[in-house]
Design an enzyme around this catalytic site. Structure first.
Site, PDB file in Angstrom:
ATOM      1  CE  LYS A 124      -3.079  -2.361   3.208  1.00 45.27           C
ATOM      2  NZ  LYS A 124      -3.578  -2.338   4.602  1.00 45.27           N
ATOM      3  N   GLY A 125       2.119   1.097   0.434  1.00 46.46           N
ATOM      4  CA  GLY A 125       2.969   2.253   0.736  1.00 46.46           C
ATOM      5  C   GLY A 125       3.130   3.291  -0.355  1.00 46.46           C
ATOM      6  CD  GLU A 159       8.495  -0.884  -3.033  1.00 48.53           C
ATOM      7  OE1 GLU A 159       7.809  -0.141  -2.305  1.00 48.53           O
ATOM      8  OE2 GLU A 159       8.763  -2.055  -2.724  1.00 48.53           O
ATOM      9  CG  ASP A 183      14.358  -1.182   5.542  1.00 43.81           C
ATOM     10  OD1 ASP A 183      15.246  -0.433   5.934  1.00 43.81           O
ATOM     11  OD2 ASP A 183      13.774  -1.983   6.298  1.00 43.81           O
ATOM     12  CE  LYS A 188      14.196   2.805   6.544  1.00 43.83           C
ATOM     13  NZ  LYS A 188      13.560   2.527   7.843  1.00 43.83           N
ATOM     14  CG  PHE A 207       9.785   2.747  11.271  1.00 43.61           C
ATOM     15  CD1 PHE A 207      10.127   1.629  10.512  1.00 43.61           C
ATOM     16  CD2 PHE A 207       8.449   3.095  11.395  1.00 43.61           C
ATOM     17  CE1 PHE A 207       9.144   0.876   9.886  1.00 43.61           C
ATOM     18  CE2 PHE A 207       7.464   2.343  10.769  1.00 43.61           C
ATOM     19  CZ  PHE A 207       7.816   1.233  10.015  1.00 43.61           C
ATOM     20  CG  ASP A 214       2.336   0.856   7.546  1.00 42.69           C
ATOM     21  OD1 ASP A 214       3.216   0.694   6.685  1.00 42.69           O
ATOM     22  OD2 ASP A 214       1.976  -0.047   8.327  1.00 42.69           O
ATOM     23  NE  ARG A 261      -0.872   1.819   4.953  1.00 46.03           N
ATOM     24  CZ  ARG A 261       0.201   1.081   4.684  1.00 46.03           C
ATOM     25  NH1 ARG A 261       1.216   1.593   4.025  1.00 46.03           N
ATOM     26  NH2 ARG A 261       0.268  -0.167   5.084  1.00 46.03           N
TER      27      ARG A 261
END
Ligand code: IMP
Ligand code: MG
Length: 180
Positions: free
Chosen positions: A43-44, A99, A103, A131, A152, A159, A165
């Protein structure tokens, strides 16, 4: 209301909008006159994708995929499952994966290998955030919005436990939020 949970802002709405416009300029030039499919990873990426696509001036197709990684907490296990597959045929077409954040790189690595089996003419990746410090696999990314430190991040699609979000900027949560 959500603002009170944020320790500091990493990228403001204005900074994000300016960078998204720059990314779109690059893509508009790169994919001019090409049969292109943009694939958002849910969902990001949903907010980034929505803003980016409104700056893309191409006769392109848009599709979505969703993936989940097994394992607990915020650490990716590397075992990835496709929970929503493509609806479009990408064979012989130019594919751009959108995207939210890179990470460990494990999700994207899996996704790229999967998409290559569909025989696209080309495959590139545009990620809003990177990151780098946490990378476990050397997965090629073509276009990055921002490099960020190893913290984070939430907001603008990202989220924490499915919340935040819809925050319009990208920030880092106060430690007290995690210990709730
Ligand atoms: P990777 O497989 O470790 O590269 O994980 C990538 C996915 O983990 C991203 O698409 C996000 O969904 C999630 N993720 C990684 N870092 C963060 C973060 O800082 N905030 C929110 N989600 C994150
Ligand atoms: Mg994601």
């Amino acid at each position: 209301m959500m603002d009170k949970d944020i320790a500091f802002v990493i990228k403001s709405e204005e900074e994000i909008a300016a960078r998204v416009a720059e990314l779109a300029d690059v893509l508009n030039k790169q994919y001019k006159d090409k049969d292109t499919v943009f694939i958002g990873v849910l969902k990001g990426s949903f907010i980034f994708m929505a803003d980016l696509m409104r700056k893309i001036d191409l006769y392109c197709d848009i599709d979505f995929m969703a993936v989940s990684s097994y394992g607990s907490g915020s650490v990716t296990s590397g075992q990835i499952k496709i929970t929503k597959d493509l609806t479009l045929d990408i064979k012989g077409r130019h594919v751009v994966v959108i995207e939210d954040i890179l990470d460990s790189g494990l999700t994207l690595d899996y996704l790229k290998k999967y998409l290559m089996t569909k025989e696209p003419a080309s495959l590139s990746v545009c990620a809003l955030l990177d990151k780098k410090a946490r990378r476990q696999v050397d997965v090629g990314v073509d276009l990055i919005g921002f490099n960020i430190p190893d913290a984070f991040a939430v907001g603008y699609g990202l989220d924490y436990a499915q919340k935040y979000r819809n925050l319009p900027y990208i920030g880092v949560l106060k430690p007290s939020v995690y210990s709730k």
